[in-house]
Design a protein around this motif. Structure first.
Motif, PDB file in Angstrom:
ATOM      1  N   ASP A 178       0.839  -1.189   0.000  1.00 44.41           N
ATOM      2  CA  ASP A 178       0.000   0.000   0.000  1.00 44.41           C
ATOM      3  C   ASP A 178       0.882   1.251   0.000  1.00 44.41           C
ATOM      4  OD1 ASP A 178      -2.974   0.837   0.435  1.00 44.41           O
ATOM      5  OD2 ASP A 178      -1.795   2.150   1.749  1.00 44.41           O
ATOM      6  N   GLU A 179       0.454   2.257  -0.745  1.00 44.24           N
ATOM      7  CA  GLU A 179       1.251   3.477  -0.890  1.00 44.24           C
ATOM      8  C   GLU A 179       1.541   4.146   0.449  1.00 44.24           C
ATOM      9  OE1 GLU A 179       1.111   7.761  -3.305  1.00 44.24           O
ATOM     10  OE2 GLU A 179      -0.393   6.205  -3.715  1.00 44.24           O
ATOM     11  N   SER A 180       0.665   3.970   1.423  1.00 40.91           N
ATOM     12  CA  SER A 180       0.850   4.624   2.719  1.00 40.91           C
ATOM     13  C   SER A 180       2.164   4.220   3.383  1.00 40.91           C
ATOM     14  CB  SER A 180      -0.324   4.294   3.647  1.00 40.91           C
ATOM     15  OG  SER A 180      -0.408   2.900   3.878  1.00 40.91           O
ATOM     16  N   PHE A 196      -2.949   5.181  -3.690  1.00 40.54           N
ATOM     17  CA  PHE A 196      -4.088   5.865  -3.079  1.00 40.54           C
ATOM     18  C   PHE A 196      -5.235   6.029  -4.073  1.00 40.54           C
ATOM     19  CE2 PHE A 196      -0.847   8.108  -0.194  1.00 40.54           C
ATOM     20  CZ  PHE A 196      -1.047   7.177   0.815  1.00 40.54           C
ATOM     21  N   SER A 197      -4.911   6.107  -5.347  1.00 34.30           N
ATOM     22  CA  SER A 197      -5.930   6.342  -6.371  1.00 34.30           C
ATOM     23  C   SER A 197      -6.797   5.123  -6.655  1.00 34.30           C
ATOM     24  CB  SER A 197      -5.259   6.785  -7.675  1.00 34.30           C
ATOM     25  OG  SER A 197      -4.340   5.798  -8.125  1.00 34.30           O
TER      26      SER A 197
END
Length: 286
Positions: free
Chosen positions: A174-176, A211-212
């Protein structure tokens, strides 16, 4: 925790013992009476939970009428492998029962499909990132134990690189995790530099779930689907939860999380876009 030996050889032996018992038309009670033990001991042997003794295995093979010497030798080798101490059990103080099982599966799986939410995957963490992560997550643990945790994590990476059976790990991050600072800016730059090299490593594939991406049912916790090539090994799912790991082995559960992973993969970036996004995230730590 006590040393119990590698899980996978015990499972393989247990699956064969059960198959042979059923082929002989015998019940657990028959096997237990032959060994003069409880049915629970036979059940534990067949599920890979018990520690196999060569004498017990020989007695069961004789009861089941197995006279093929090569098969007998192979099963006795599995019994021996199931009793030996695994490499990671030299670091018992850093082990939990969940981690012991996880490393057992990780050491034998032919394919791992991993989705990670909060932090970089253990298989690709730098030593500095791992140390800062453990210090943050376990602030009251003795420094010596934390260093054992770091050593164990680094040895896991070494063992993967040393394998000759070409296992694969397909990771969706995940980008986070790229923006959650662990340690310092220097540590994060070093970690993101390491991520940029992952896709050049044989057997490893890393993509970012951005996130997109639209909401997905599977993106609620970190999970891994362990897959094996042999018929005797059970595919397994590990769910990483705040209250402790959860293990799923039912075929329907494994299939469901395999589909979750595939849906997440479809929404994740390709390798080139992943590299661009990691490079962009790295610039924020300059």
């Amino acid at each position: 925790m006590p040393s119990q030996g590698p899980l996978i050889p015990r499972r393989r032996l247990g699956a064969e013992l059960r198959r042979l018992r059923e082929a002989a038309g015998l019940h657990l009670e028959h096997a237990a009476a032959h060994l003069e033990c409880s049915t629970s001991k036979i059940s534990r042997l067949e599920t890979g939970q018990g520690i196999p003794k060569a004498r017990d295995v020989r007695d069961l093979l004789a009861l089941y009428g197995l006279d093929d010497q090569r098969t007998q030798d192979r099963l006795l080798r599995l019994a021996g492998d199931g009793r030996r101490q695994a490499w990671w059990q030299d670091l018992n103080d850093a082990l939990t029962s969940n981690l012991d099982q996880y490393i057992s599966l990780e050491s034998e799986a032919s394919l791992q499909r991993s989705f990670g939410l909060s932090f970089v995957f253990a298989q690709v963490q730098t030593e500095e990132y791992a140390r800062a992560l453990f210090h943050g997550m376990f602030p009251h643990e003795p420094a010596a134990i934390l260093e054992q945790r770091v050593e164990l994590r680094m040895k896991r990476q070494q063992q993967f690189r040393a394998r000759t059976d070409y296992p694969r790990i397909d990771m969706l991050l995940d980008e986070s995790a790229l923006y959650r600072t662990v340690g310092s800016r220097d540590i994060m730059r070093g970690q993101l530099d390491a991520l940029l090299r992952v896709n050049d490593t044989p057997g490893l594939r890393l993509r970012v779930h951005p996130f997109s991406a639209v909401p997905d049912l599977g993106a609620q916790c970190t999970f891994v689907v362990f897959t094996f090539d042999t018929d005797f090994d059970r595919h397994t799912v590990n769910l990483e939860l705040p209250g402790g790991d959860r293990w799923l082995e039912m075929e329907a559960d494994v299939e469901r999380y395999t589909l979750f992973f595939q849906a997440l993969a479809e929404k994740s970036l390709g390798e080139e876009d992943t590299a661009r996004l990691i490079t962009e995230a790295r610039s924020r730590y300059e």
